[in-house]
Write a protein that holds these residues in place. Structure first.
Motif, short mmCIF file in Angstrom:
data_model
loop_
_atom_site.label_atom_id
_atom_site.label_comp_id
_atom_site.label_asym_id
_atom_site.label_seq_id
_atom_site.Cartn_x
_atom_site.Cartn_y
_atom_site.Cartn_z
N ARG A 12 0.89 -1.18 0.00
CA ARG A 12 0.00 0.00 0.00
C ARG A 12 0.92 1.22 0.00
O ARG A 12 1.86 1.29 0.78
CB ARG A 12 -0.91 0.00 1.22
CG ARG A 12 -1.87 1.16 1.24
CD ARG A 12 -2.89 1.14 2.37
NE ARG A 12 -2.41 0.55 3.60
CZ ARG A 12 -2.87 -0.59 4.12
NH1 ARG A 12 -3.82 -1.28 3.53
NH2 ARG A 12 -2.38 -1.04 5.26
N HIS A 13 0.64 2.16 -0.88
CA HIS A 13 1.48 3.34 -1.05
C HIS A 13 0.62 4.59 -0.92
O HIS A 13 -0.49 4.62 -1.44
CB HIS A 13 2.12 3.28 -2.45
CG HIS A 13 3.12 4.34 -2.71
ND1 HIS A 13 4.41 4.28 -2.25
CD2 HIS A 13 3.03 5.50 -3.40
CE1 HIS A 13 5.07 5.35 -2.64
NE2 HIS A 13 4.26 6.10 -3.34
N GLU A 14 1.13 5.60 -0.23
CA GLU A 14 0.42 6.87 -0.10
C GLU A 14 1.33 8.04 -0.41
O GLU A 14 2.51 8.01 -0.06
CB GLU A 14 -0.13 7.05 1.32
CG GLU A 14 -1.38 6.27 1.56
CD GLU A 14 -2.16 6.76 2.78
OE1 GLU A 14 -2.01 7.93 3.20
OE2 GLU A 14 -2.94 5.96 3.30
N VAL A 15 0.76 9.02 -1.08
CA VAL A 15 1.46 10.29 -1.30
C VAL A 15 0.54 11.42 -0.87
O VAL A 15 -0.67 11.35 -1.07
CB VAL A 15 1.92 10.50 -2.76
CG1 VAL A 15 2.95 9.48 -3.17
CG2 VAL A 15 0.76 10.51 -3.72
N ALA A 16 1.14 12.44 -0.29
CA ALA A 16 0.42 13.66 0.06
C ALA A 16 1.12 14.80 -0.68
O ALA A 16 2.35 14.85 -0.73
CB ALA A 16 0.45 13.90 1.56
N GLY A 17 0.34 15.68 -1.26
CA GLY A 17 0.95 16.77 -2.01
C GLY A 17 -0.05 17.85 -2.34
O GLY A 17 -1.11 17.96 -1.72
N ALA A 18 0.32 18.65 -3.33
CA ALA A 18 -0.50 19.80 -3.74
C ALA A 18 -0.19 20.11 -5.20
O ALA A 18 0.69 19.50 -5.81
CB ALA A 18 -0.18 20.99 -2.85
N TRP A 19 -0.91 21.07 -5.73
CA TRP A 19 -0.69 21.53 -7.10
C TRP A 19 0.10 22.83 -7.04
O TRP A 19 -0.23 23.74 -6.28
CB TRP A 19 -2.02 21.72 -7.82
CG TRP A 19 -2.82 20.46 -7.82
CD1 TRP A 19 -3.92 20.19 -7.06
CD2 TRP A 19 -2.55 19.29 -8.57
NE1 TRP A 19 -4.34 18.90 -7.29
CE2 TRP A 19 -3.52 18.33 -8.22
CE3 TRP A 19 -1.57 18.93 -9.50
CZ2 TRP A 19 -3.56 17.05 -8.78
CZ3 TRP A 19 -1.61 17.66 -10.06
CH2 TRP A 19 -2.59 16.74 -9.70
#
Length: 151
Positions: A106-113
């Motif tokens: 299971r992989h998660e990324v948190a980010g923005a534009w």
């Protein structure tokens, strides 16, 4: 909601000295799946360049469950696990399944534009916001506050 998945074959360059998928290859697989999802919805690399914005990642993590090996075909499913009210911030979760259906990771990324000219975070254009809204949401989907404080 729309489900998106991508099948990837494990290549020689994806394995480590233990003959299973190396840790960083999972992140590469997931990035590729997200880019494919964006492109399939009209947000190709050329479109991002034209609109002069793109994703920026704040945090990335992977949890491993079952090893995957050279030649295996893995299915990567993409869902959204969080977003801010204006969709400027996001959290994607991806499940990587082996051919027999078992969860490999299971992989998660948190980010923005990011506005590439101003170097500031921005809400995405309306068509991308609609694409985000159409993506499957995780069972624990959560709103992301607009301000981030360093820990």
């Amino acid at each position: 909601m729309a489900k998106f998945s991508k099948i990837i074959e494990v290549r020689w360059s994806d394995v480590d000295m233990n003959h299973h998928v190396r840790h960083s290859a999972y992140a590469d697989f997931c990035t590729h799946a997200r880019i494919e999802w964006l492109a399939e919805n009209g947000f190709t690399p050329e479109k991002f360049a034209e609109l002069v914005f793109g994703p920026v990642i704040f945090k990335e993590e992977t949890e491993y469950f079952k090893e995957a090996k050279l030649g295996e075909r893995l299915t990567i499913e993409v869902e959204i696990a969080g977003a801010s009210a204006d969709n400027s911030r996001f959290r994607f979760r991806q499940h990587i399944y082996k051919q027999d259906g078992r969860l490999a990771a299971r992989h998660e990324v948190a980010g923005a534009w990011l506005d590439m000219r101003e170097r500031k975070l921005i809400p995405p254009p309306a068509p991308l916001a609609a694409t985000l809204a159409a993506l499957d949401k995780s069972a624990d989907f959560a709103d992301i506050p607009l301000s981030r404080k360093a820990a």
